[in-house]
Each structure stands twice: as structure tokens, then as C-alpha cells.
Scaffold this active site. Structure first.
Site, PDB file in Angstrom:
ATOM      1  CB  VAL A  65      62.709   6.262   4.403  1.00  0.00           C
ATOM      2  CG1 VAL A  65      60.479   6.219   4.438  1.00  0.00           C
ATOM      3  CG2 VAL A  65      62.214   5.012   3.075  1.00  0.00           C
ATOM      4  NE  ARG A  91      58.556  -9.014  -7.314  1.00  0.00           N
ATOM      5  CZ  ARG A  91      58.985  -7.430  -7.017  1.00  0.00           C
ATOM      6  NH1 ARG A  91      58.620  -6.582  -6.321  1.00  0.00           N
ATOM      7  NH2 ARG A  91      59.096  -7.015  -8.410  1.00  0.00           N
ATOM      8  CG  ASP A 133      69.053   1.545  12.551  1.00  0.00           C
ATOM      9  OD1 ASP A 133      68.165   1.930  11.887  1.00  0.00           O
ATOM     10  OD2 ASP A 133      69.367   0.566  12.583  1.00  0.00           O
ATOM     11  CG  HIS A 175      53.912   0.671  -2.667  1.00  0.00           C
ATOM     12  ND1 HIS A 175      53.383   2.054  -3.238  1.00  0.00           N
ATOM     13  CD2 HIS A 175      54.936   0.535  -2.376  1.00  0.00           C
ATOM     14  CE1 HIS A 175      54.919   2.383  -3.584  1.00  0.00           C
ATOM     15  NE2 HIS A 175      55.732   2.040  -2.709  1.00  0.00           N
ATOM     16  CG  ASN A 220      61.748  -6.503   5.265  1.00  0.00           C
ATOM     17  OD1 ASN A 220      62.732  -6.464   5.730  1.00  0.00           O
ATOM     18  ND2 ASN A 220      61.308  -5.598   4.084  1.00  0.00           N
ATOM     19  N   GLY A 246      64.163   2.470  12.660  1.00  0.00           N
ATOM     20  CA  GLY A 246      65.070   2.663  10.736  1.00  0.00           C
ATOM     21  C   GLY A 246      65.654   3.926  11.073  1.00  0.00           C
ATOM     22  N   GLY A 271      67.461   4.413   7.833  1.00  0.00           N
ATOM     23  CA  GLY A 271      68.222   4.801   7.248  1.00  0.00           C
ATOM     24  C   GLY A 271      67.699   5.970   6.674  1.00  0.00           C
ATOM     25  NE  ARG A 312      57.890   8.049  -6.353  1.00  0.00           N
ATOM     26  CZ  ARG A 312      57.700   6.927  -5.936  1.00  0.00           C
ATOM     27  NH1 ARG A 312      57.075   5.758  -5.616  1.00  0.00           N
ATOM     28  NH2 ARG A 312      59.232   6.413  -5.023  1.00  0.00           N
TER      29      ARG A 312
HETATM   30  O1  TXD Z   1      55.955   3.719  -0.036  1.00  0.00           O
HETATM   31  C1  TXD Z   1      56.451   3.217   0.763  1.00  0.00           C
HETATM   32  N1  TXD Z   1      55.524   2.528   1.299  1.00  0.00           N
HETATM   33  C2  TXD Z   1      57.505   3.000   0.515  1.00  0.00           C
HETATM   34  C3  TXD Z   1      58.640   1.624   1.246  1.00  0.00           C
HETATM   35  C4  TXD Z   1      58.816   3.935  -0.272  1.00  0.00           C
HETATM   36  C5  TXD Z   1      59.590   3.965   0.114  1.00  0.00           C
HETATM   37  C6  TXD Z   1      60.521   2.991   1.211  1.00  0.00           C
HETATM   38  N2  TXD Z   1      60.104   1.785   1.223  1.00  0.00           N
HETATM   39  C7  TXD Z   1      60.229   0.729   2.072  1.00  0.00           C
HETATM   40  O2  TXD Z   1      61.160   1.444   3.368  1.00  0.00           O
HETATM   41  C8  TXD Z   1      61.489   0.231   1.334  1.00  0.00           C
HETATM   42  O3  TXD Z   1      61.278  -0.421   0.420  1.00  0.00           O
HETATM   43  C9  TXD Z   1      62.391  -0.550   3.283  1.00  0.00           C
HETATM   44  O4  TXD Z   1      61.149  -1.485   3.157  1.00  0.00           O
HETATM   45  C10 TXD Z   1      61.637   0.754   4.465  1.00  0.00           C
HETATM   46  C11 TXD Z   1      62.913   1.690   4.256  1.00  0.00           C
HETATM   47  O5  TXD Z   1      63.815   1.787   3.169  1.00  0.00           O
HETATM   48  P1  TXD Z   1      64.921   2.582   3.485  1.00  0.00           P
HETATM   49  O6  TXD Z   1      65.353   2.977   2.418  1.00  0.00           O
HETATM   50  O7  TXD Z   1      65.103   3.356   4.543  1.00  0.00           O
HETATM   51  O8  TXD Z   1      66.324   1.663   4.396  1.00  0.00           O
HETATM   52  P2  TXD Z   1      66.616   1.758   4.754  1.00  0.00           P
HETATM   53  O9  TXD Z   1      67.989   3.196   4.449  1.00  0.00           O
HETATM   54  O10 TXD Z   1      68.292   0.413   4.403  1.00  0.00           O
HETATM   55  O11 TXD Z   1      67.109   1.771   6.048  1.00  0.00           O
HETATM   56  C12 TXD Z   1      66.513   0.785   6.596  1.00  0.00           C
HETATM   57  C13 TXD Z   1      66.843   1.041   7.757  1.00  0.00           C
HETATM   58  C14 TXD Z   1      68.731   0.740   8.518  1.00  0.00           C
HETATM   59  O12 TXD Z   1      68.861   1.879   9.258  1.00  0.00           O
HETATM   60  C15 TXD Z   1      69.169  -0.636   8.921  1.00  0.00           C
HETATM   61  O13 TXD Z   1      69.627  -1.014  10.069  1.00  0.00           O
HETATM   62  C16 TXD Z   1      67.317  -0.905   9.563  1.00  0.00           C
HETATM   63  O14 TXD Z   1      66.193  -0.572   8.992  1.00  0.00           O
HETATM   64  N3  TXD Z   1      67.124  -1.911  10.333  1.00  0.00           N
HETATM   65  C17 TXD Z   1      66.348  -2.303  11.930  1.00  0.00           C
HETATM   66  N4  TXD Z   1      65.803  -1.162  12.803  1.00  0.00           N
HETATM   67  C18 TXD Z   1      65.277  -1.297  13.610  1.00  0.00           C
HETATM   68  N5  TXD Z   1      65.260  -3.013  14.090  1.00  0.00           N
HETATM   69  C19 TXD Z   1      65.024  -3.899  12.967  1.00  0.00           C
HETATM   70  N6  TXD Z   1      65.053  -4.735  13.634  1.00  0.00           N
HETATM   71  C20 TXD Z   1      66.030  -3.626  11.912  1.00  0.00           C
HETATM   72  N7  TXD Z   1      66.619  -3.773  10.848  1.00  0.00           N
HETATM   73  C21 TXD Z   1      67.037  -3.283  10.052  1.00  0.00           C
END
Ligand code: TXD
Length: 313
Positions: free
Chosen positions: A14, A89, A34, A176, A96, A10, A12, A152
Site C-alpha cells: 500500500v 486479531r 520503512d 472498516h 500494530n 511503510g 510495502g 468498491r
Molecule cells: O482500508 C484500509 N485502511 C486498508 C488497510 C486497506 C488495505 C491495507 N490495509 C492495511 O494497511 C493492512 O491491513 C496493513 O495493516 C497495512 C499495510 O498493508 P500492506 O499490504 O502495505 O502491507 P505490507 O506490504 O506488509 O507492508 C507493510 C510494511 C512493510 O514494508 C514493513 O517492513 C513495514 O510496513 N513496517 C514498518 N515500517 C516502518 N516502521 C515500522 N515500525 C514498521 N513495521 C513494519
């Protein structure tokens, strides 16, 4: 000595920020993965080009191909979707679950000796799913939530007292989400219980702000969720494993009888080191705190049951 290797799935908000923290702190070489072609490659190259300025020589590459992740010591899974308008949800849970199942299959195949830290939401359920799909022992699969929620909480307590957040040690357990369990009785300012420093009604207000901490950021950003503090939290857990520090951190870990619960992942204080979850600490909780912890674990069980009926497990 061979440098540790970390795969961040990922690229993105995070994932990319976590990768940046890991290479800048020289904790390990990083492979950023990704599904989107060019995204991990571009972000990794951009980060690598900052090496001479930031002063690191750890390596980072981006890829869409799991072969490059082989023999990683640690897999951090941040890939997934956030809820979009019209999506329930449950829709998010199934989508996911599909994404995480595929990622874990690939990542565990190429790194059969690794440890897995889950970040994707719904966190506790995705951690359980990752454990099942990897076939790894449960002490090698755990999730990040409590470290973030506790950070936090620490910040809000420090603000209330107008002191340095460095002196606050706060603890949040449970799932969480809305059911997390802040523990004022186990939170201190350099050993001084916060219950001696802050009035009960203010503590309750801070507990609630902590429970709503994720939503507060989402409401401000409008188009995404928090990533600076979440990536710091993942990095703290990764460091404990990679450097074998034995830190005591609240993590989403598999319970086999602790706190009176079995066969469920829940946020509890653990000792983290090179072999993963080395110990689960059982705090003396009040009946109300224990009831909240159990309620939060029940929510996780309900979602696990939903995944089972759809044949994910
Ligand atoms: O406390 C915690 N655990 C959390 C969790 C705190 C903050 C964010 N939290 C969760 O992390 C949030 O609810 C999401 O489920 C994830 C990722 O959050 P982020 O803000 O990084 O989301 P983005 O920016 O949308 O990035 C997700 C990336 C994006 O680049 C997609 O192209 C990629 O995931 N993606 C994949 N990568 C690889 N393989 C597959 N199949 C795939 N599908 C999507």
C-alpha cells in the site's frame, strides 16, 4: 511556491503504491520510510528512475531515518503487520499498536505541523491511537477506509447496471470491517437514487459483497491484501488536503456529538481541506442505518478499551 512534502511510512504494497501515485500525479515530494534497511531506498530510487518516462519532476527518497521526514505537510501511515497463522486479531491489535505508537512518536516530533492519515489496520482503532500519541487536534488526524469501501461499492453498482463507474456516487460509513454500513439511500447514478434502478435483493447482495470486499481480494491473492484501490483511496484523501479542495469524502473522523456519538473515531462523510477535517456532515439516516453505525463504533470502543488495559493509551 514551496512544493508540499509527504511522508509515507511503510514501503510495502500500500505504501509504495501510494508513494508512486503521489509523485506521478505531481502532488508532492515524497519521503518513503520503512524499518527494513534498503527497502524504501530501493523502491524510491526505482520510482525516481521512471521520472523521465512518466514525466514527473516531484522528488522521492527512501530512508530508515525520521530526520529526513522533517517538516512534512502530511504523514501517511501504512506500516504494520498482517495477521499470520496462529495470530489472533488481538495479537495483531497489540503488535500494530506498538508499531504505530513508535511511528507516530517519531513522525510527529519531526513534523509537528503536519496532518496524519492512518491506513494501518485495525483502522479505526489505530486512528484513535495516532491521535492520542501525536497530541494533535483531532481534525488533523483521520483515517482511510470509507473512500475505499465506497469505491468498491461504486464499482459493484456500476457492474450491476453495466454503466461507467465514473457516474456512480456511493457512500459507505461506519468502521472498516464487517460492521461497515453501505448507504443505498445516499448512493446515486448522477443523482438518480440506485434504489430506483436496482431491485432491493440485488442491492442487499451488493452491500454484502462490499462488506466482504477486502476478504474477496485476500482469498484471491492468498499472500497479501488489496493495495491498488487502497492506494487510490489514500491518494484521493491526500490530494484533498494538499490542494485544499474541500471534497466530501467518507473518512474515519473523530466524533464529538455528531450522530449521537462522542469521543470515538468512526467513518462519516467529512469535508477535507488544507486544515484537515473541516466539517462532519450529518446525513439523515434510517433508524436501522444509525443503529449499524453505532454498533460499528461500539466495536471500536471495545478495542480502545483493550489498548487502555495494556497501557497503550
Ligand atoms: O482500508 C484500509 N485502511 C486498508 C488497510 C486497506 C488495505 C491495507 N490495509 C492495511 O494497511 C493492512 O491491513 C496493513 O495493516 C497495512 C499495510 O498493508 P500492506 O499490504 O502495505 O502491507 P505490507 O506490504 O506488509 O507492508 C507493510 C510494511 C512493510 O514494508 C514493513 O517492513 C513495514 O510496513 N513496517 C514498518 N515500517 C516502518 N516502521 C515500522 N515500525 C514498521 N513495521 C513494519
Amino acid at each position: 511556491m514551496k512544493r508540499a512534502k509527504v511522508t509515507v511510512v511503510g514501503a510495502g504494497f500500500v505504501g509504495a503504491t501510494t508513494a508512486q501515485r503521489i509523485v506521478e500525479q505531481q502532488l508532492a515530494d515524497v519521503v518513503l520510510v520503512d524499518v527494513v534497511d534498503g527497502l524504501p531506498q530501493g523502491k524510491a530510487l526505482d520510482m525516481a528512475e521512471s521520472a523521465s518516462l512518466e514525466g514527473f519532476d516531484t522528488r522521492i527518497v527512501g530512508t530508515n531515518d525520521y530526520r529526513e521526514t522533517q517538516e512534512s505537510d502530511l504523514i501517511l501511515v501504512t506500516a504494520g503487520l498482517a495477521r499470520k497463522p496462529g495470530m489472533s486479531r488481538d495479537d495483531l491489535l497489540y503488535k500494530n499498536a506498538e508499531i504505530v505508537s513508535e511511528i507516530i512518536k517519531q513522525a510527529s516530533l519531526y513534523s509537528p505541523n503536519s496532518h496524519i492519515i492512518m491506513v494501518t489496520n485495525p483502522l479505526d482503532v489505530m486512528t484513535h491511537l495516532a491521535w492520542k500519541k501525536s497530541g494533535f487536534d483531532s481534525y488533523r488526524v483521520f483515517g482511510m477506509a470509507g473512500v475505499l469501501d465506497s469505491a468498491r461499492y461504486s464499482y459493484f453498482l456500476a457492474k450491476e447496471l453495466d454503466i461507467s463507474p465514473k457516474d456512480v456516487r456511493a457512500m459507505v460509513l461506519g468502521g472498516h470491517g464487517d460492521s461497515m454500513v453501505p448507504l443505498p439511500n445516499h448512493s446515486t447514478v448522477n443523482g438518480i437514487p440506485i434504489t430506483q434502478l436496482i431491485k432491493p435483493e440485488r442491492i442487499e447482495a451488493i452491500n454484502q459483497r462490499t462488506r466482504d470486499g477486502g476478504a474477496e481480494i485476500v482469498n484471491l491473492l492468498k499472500t497479501g491484501s488489496a493495495f491498488y484501490a487502497p492506494s487510490s483511496a489514500v491518494c484521493a484523501m491526500a490530494e484533498a488536503v494538499l490542494l485544499d479542495t474541500g471534497r466530501i469524502l467518507p473518512c474515519c473522523a473523530y466524533l464529538s456529538g455528531q450522530y449521537g456519538m462522542k469521543d470515538v473515531y468512526c467513518g462519516v462523510p467529512v469535508k477535507l481541506g488544507r486544515t484537515g477535517v473541516q466539517q462532519i456532515l450529518e446525513l439523515k439516516l434510517s433508524p436501522a442505518e444509525l443503529a449499524s453505525l453505532k454498533k460499528s463504533a461500539e466495536g471500536v470502543r471495545e478495542n480502545i478499551a483493550k489498548l487502555s488495559t495494556k497501557s497503550f493509551l
